[in-house]
Scaffold this motif. Structure first.
Motif, PDB file in Angstrom:
ATOM      1  N   GLY B 169       0.818  -1.217   0.000  1.00 18.07           N
ATOM      2  CA  GLY B 169       0.000   0.000   0.000  1.00 18.07           C
ATOM      3  C   GLY B 169       0.846   1.258   0.000  1.00 18.07           C
ATOM      4  O   GLY B 169       0.609   2.190  -0.787  1.00 18.07           O
ATOM      5  N   VAL B 170       1.864   1.282   0.858  1.00 19.93           N
ATOM      6  CA  VAL B 170       2.743   2.459   0.928  1.00 19.93           C
ATOM      7  C   VAL B 170       3.512   2.614  -0.388  1.00 19.93           C
ATOM      8  O   VAL B 170       3.722   3.729  -0.880  1.00 19.93           O
ATOM      9  CB  VAL B 170       3.702   2.338   2.134  1.00 19.93           C
ATOM     10  CG1 VAL B 170       4.713   3.460   2.134  1.00 19.93           C
ATOM     11  CG2 VAL B 170       2.914   2.331   3.437  1.00 19.93           C
ATOM     12  N   PHE B 171       3.913   1.473  -0.969  1.00 20.85           N
ATOM     13  CA  PHE B 171       4.619   1.455  -2.253  1.00 20.85           C
ATOM     14  C   PHE B 171       3.777   2.160  -3.324  1.00 20.85           C
ATOM     15  O   PHE B 171       4.273   3.003  -4.075  1.00 20.85           O
ATOM     16  CB  PHE B 171       4.863  -0.018  -2.619  1.00 20.85           C
ATOM     17  CG  PHE B 171       5.585  -0.259  -3.911  1.00 20.85           C
ATOM     18  CD1 PHE B 171       6.959  -0.257  -3.959  1.00 20.85           C
ATOM     19  CD2 PHE B 171       4.883  -0.522  -5.075  1.00 20.85           C
ATOM     20  CE1 PHE B 171       7.633  -0.495  -5.150  1.00 20.85           C
ATOM     21  CE2 PHE B 171       5.542  -0.767  -6.266  1.00 20.85           C
ATOM     22  CZ  PHE B 171       6.924  -0.752  -6.301  1.00 20.85           C
ATOM     23  N   VAL B 172       2.496   1.827  -3.379  1.00 19.74           N
ATOM     24  CA  VAL B 172       1.608   2.422  -4.388  1.00 19.74           C
ATOM     25  C   VAL B 172       1.469   3.926  -4.147  1.00 19.74           C
ATOM     26  O   VAL B 172       1.535   4.731  -5.088  1.00 19.74           O
ATOM     27  CB  VAL B 172       0.224   1.727  -4.357  1.00 19.74           C
ATOM     28  CG1 VAL B 172      -0.781   2.468  -5.241  1.00 19.74           C
ATOM     29  CG2 VAL B 172       0.352   0.280  -4.811  1.00 19.74           C
ATOM     30  N   VAL B 173       1.293   4.318  -2.883  1.00 21.36           N
ATOM     31  CA  VAL B 173       1.152   5.745  -2.573  1.00 21.36           C
ATOM     32  C   VAL B 173       2.420   6.508  -2.975  1.00 21.36           C
ATOM     33  O   VAL B 173       2.355   7.669  -3.388  1.00 21.36           O
ATOM     34  CB  VAL B 173       0.833   5.943  -1.070  1.00 21.36           C
ATOM     35  CG1 VAL B 173       0.886   7.413  -0.688  1.00 21.36           C
ATOM     36  CG2 VAL B 173      -0.553   5.394  -0.761  1.00 21.36           C
TER      37      VAL B 173
END
Lengths: 96, 559
Positions: B169-173
């Motif tokens: 999730g953090v990667f996508v953000v």
């Protein structure tokens, strides 16, 4: 139509050649790992990596035809990665 | 200068056709490529995430009232502060000012009709919402107990929580950050109005430019560190695990190469906002404009070279500690230049204490305390004593919350009339600003004391001697919660019952104020042409008492 096909060929030729060269260098890098050169293995691999970087930047990123601003941005990227490595190595090379 | 052009307002566009009137359907918002509407979408989203992170830390502060714990197990406590950290850092603080005010104001400030890549702008919002919502779902349905830093070997080998989904999730953000950064860099380079030379750019535009550089250069390294964590945890690759030839400190090097510059992603935009507010509400030209610009650039560059100060006690070599300590002291110099220049800007100014100015003044005080305690921690011997204590927690909250959130609120209040076309209740806003300052100090000053006395961070069970400080801190958090809720009320009310703001209620310079409020779809009714330096308050003779007499609407920098 024929012009379009010629354009497409010239568009692909550079990156394709660069990719083939990179694959060749990758094979040499892999092969050199099986030759016992001691510390020479690291030197050879770093040399191959530097050549790969040059091929990638010059042909795949097309910096040879880029405007000066784009070249400056690419140099900034290189500067940043050098900073990252050199400061990280200020730790790894001085541990005891 | 510019090879790129976007169309300005068509001839039929008038002051009456604002961006808000361009469509009232849900689709007109969800498929918009207007930078102003995307800014609103971002503002609504980050507000939701801010309150999620805030509610969780409210529970944390409630738990800490009792030294023996109250309603959380140690495992639940770990997950609670991890949610708070992950949500507040990545889903609120990093996008807060750039994605909202940057998106809305930057193109207007430089005289552009939109950002350079409008569709990429919308894509960045979708990436942000999808990544952040997925991560919050993961955090609330099982959670992560590693803290926001994901340190191995705990995160790779021992944690029984949802490490990989949260990292994804953090990667996508992160890609949303990169897209925003690329967009702003291209916008500033390509879309400046005629006459808007580099040294006529307002300092907020400079801050957006420098923060975009940091976003583009640093965020990929975060993505790399999270991928490596996932690779080791999922496939068992020997990267960070010392028992199979890896090095756990390597993660900290990579992670902090992003995460220390991330602090500057949070604070550089805040500096830009505060510069705009000080100039306007002191009726003064910003003191030492070029020094302010170079200070932003130096902070952005040197900020990349100080990450090792997070690792003084982690096993990093003494030589590296010395290098990073020296560089950390160095980064204080441009920060100090900015504080001194803001102070000099106020000197002999005709200072008005409207809400944006109160928030901005709060920023300077809190940022200074946060910065000076940062110097304590840049010193290796002091850091060895204070590391992983509440002293560190207080220090970074003074910068990231006291500093960034104060400036965020200053900017929201300053540009609110431009964004909505409405005025808010000034007295209520002043009360909220003062309440926030008091609440913040009451929350975090006790943490300096207990940290110095030895209270470690990330523990919910503690010796009785620290209870008084925890109770004070929790009381402050309650005051702070009130201060954060108040603006929802009076800003919300202003949308319904607020007075019409007019084009330029603060009598400010700057292109964004020389167009109707709310602005038309393509920002300006006529293509702007810049003829003067920024912050030319003196030139217009706009002393505070003259505001009522001097007509400024449609003047300023637009010709």
């Amino acid at each position: 139509m024929s012009n379009g096909g010629s354009d497409m060929r010239s568009l692909w030729r550079g990156p394709l050649l660069a990719w083939i060269v990179l694959m060749g260098l990758f094979a040499i890098s892999l092969g050199s790992a099986y030759i016992p050169l001691g510390h020479g293995n690291v030197a050879v691999n770093l040399l191959i990596a530097a050549v790969m970087l040059a091929v990638l930047a010059t042909f795949l990123m097309d910096l040879k035809n880029a405007k000066s601003l784009v070249r400056i941005v690419a140099m900034a990227g290189l500067f940043w990665i050098m900073m990252m490595f050199s400061l990280t190595f200020s730790d790894y090379l001085t541990r005891w | 200068m510019s090879e790129m052009t976007l169309p300005f307002a068509p001839a039929r566009e008038t002051a009456a056709t604002s961006y808000l009137g361009e469509g009232h359907t849900l689709t007109s918002w969800l498929l918009t490529t207007d930078h102003k509407r995307i800014a609103i979408l971002y503002a609504l989203s980050i507000t939701v995430f801010f309150f999620i992170g805030g509610i969780v830390v409210g529970l944390v502060r409630l738990e800490l009232i009792s030294p023996t714990g109250w309603f959380m197990t140690s495992d639940e406590y770990n997950r609670a502060f991890s949610i708070h950290g992950i949500v507040m850092v990545w889903f609120f603080l990093v996008p807060s000012i750039p994605a909202t005010m940057g998106n809305f104001i930057l193109p207007m400030m430089i005289g552009a009709p939109d950002v350079a890549f409008p569709r990429l702008n919308l894509l960045s919002w979708y990436l942000y919402v999808i990544g952040a919502a997925f991560t919050v779902y993961v955090l609330l349905s099982g959670g992560v107990d590693t803290g926001w830093t994901f340190y191995p070997p705990f995160s790779t080998g021992y944690s029984n929580s949802n490490v990989i989904p949260a990292a994804v999730g953090v990667f996508v953000v992160g890609f949303s950050s990169i897209a925003t950064g690329v967009n702003f860099l291209a916008t500033v380079h390509m879309l400046r109005a005629p006459g808007m030379t580099w040294f006529r750019l307002p300092l907020f535009a400079w801050s957006m430019y420098t923060v975009s550089m940091v976003m583009v250069l640093a965020t990929p390294v975060l993505a790399m560190s999270l991928l490596l964590i996932s690779a080791e945890r999922f496939f068992g690759f020997p990267i960070f695990d010392a028992t199979i030839g890896g090095d756990p400190l390597l993660f900290q090097h990579i992670f902090w190469f992003y995460s220390h510059p991330a602090v500057y992603i949070m604070i550089l935009p805040a500096m830009g906002v505060v510069s705009e507010v000080f100039a306007c509400f002191a009726r003064r030209r910003v003191f030492g404009y070029s020094f302010m610009v170079f200070a932003l650039l130096v902070i952005a560059v040197v900020g990349f070279m100080v990450w090792g100060h997070h690792m003084f006690v982690a096993g990093q070599s003494p030589f590296a500690n010395l290098v990073f300590s020296f560089l950390s002291f160095m980064v204080a110099v441009p920060s100090a230049i900015k504080v001194f220049n803001w102070t000099a800007t106020l000197y002999r100014g005709q200072i008005g204490l409207e809400a944006p100015m109160l928030y901005a003044l709060g920023f300077v005080g809190l940022f200074t305390i946060g910065g000076l305690t940062g110097l304590f921690l840049a010193s290796v011997p002091i850091d060895i004593a204070a590391t992983d204590s509440y002293f560190v927690v207080a220090h970074f909250h003074f910068i990231m919350v006291g500093g960034s959130v104060s400036a965020f609120m200053a900017g929201i209040h300053y540009w609110w009339p431009k964004v909505t076309g409405r005025l808010y209740n000034e007295f209520a806003a002043q009360c909220a600003a003062i309440t926030m300052f008091i609440g913040f100090n009451l929350t975090f000053m006790p943490q300096f004391v207990m940290g110095w006395l030895g209270m470690p961070r990330r523990y919910h069970l503690y010796p009785d001697v620290f209870q008084i400080w925890h109770v004070l801190s929790s009381g402050g958090a309650a005051v702070l919660a009130v201060a954060y809720l108040l603006p929802l009320g009076y800003l919300g009310w202003s949308l319904i019952g607020g007075q019409r703001a007019g084009d330029n209620p603060w009598a400010a310079t700057g292109l964004e104020w020389q167009t109707p409020s709310p602005p038309p779809r393509q920002n300006f009714l006529h293509p702007p042409r810049v003829t003067s330096e920024p912050y030319a308050y003196h030139e217009f003779g706009r002393a505070r008492e003259q505001d009522g007499e001097t007509s400024i609407s449609g003047q300023g920098d637009v010709s």
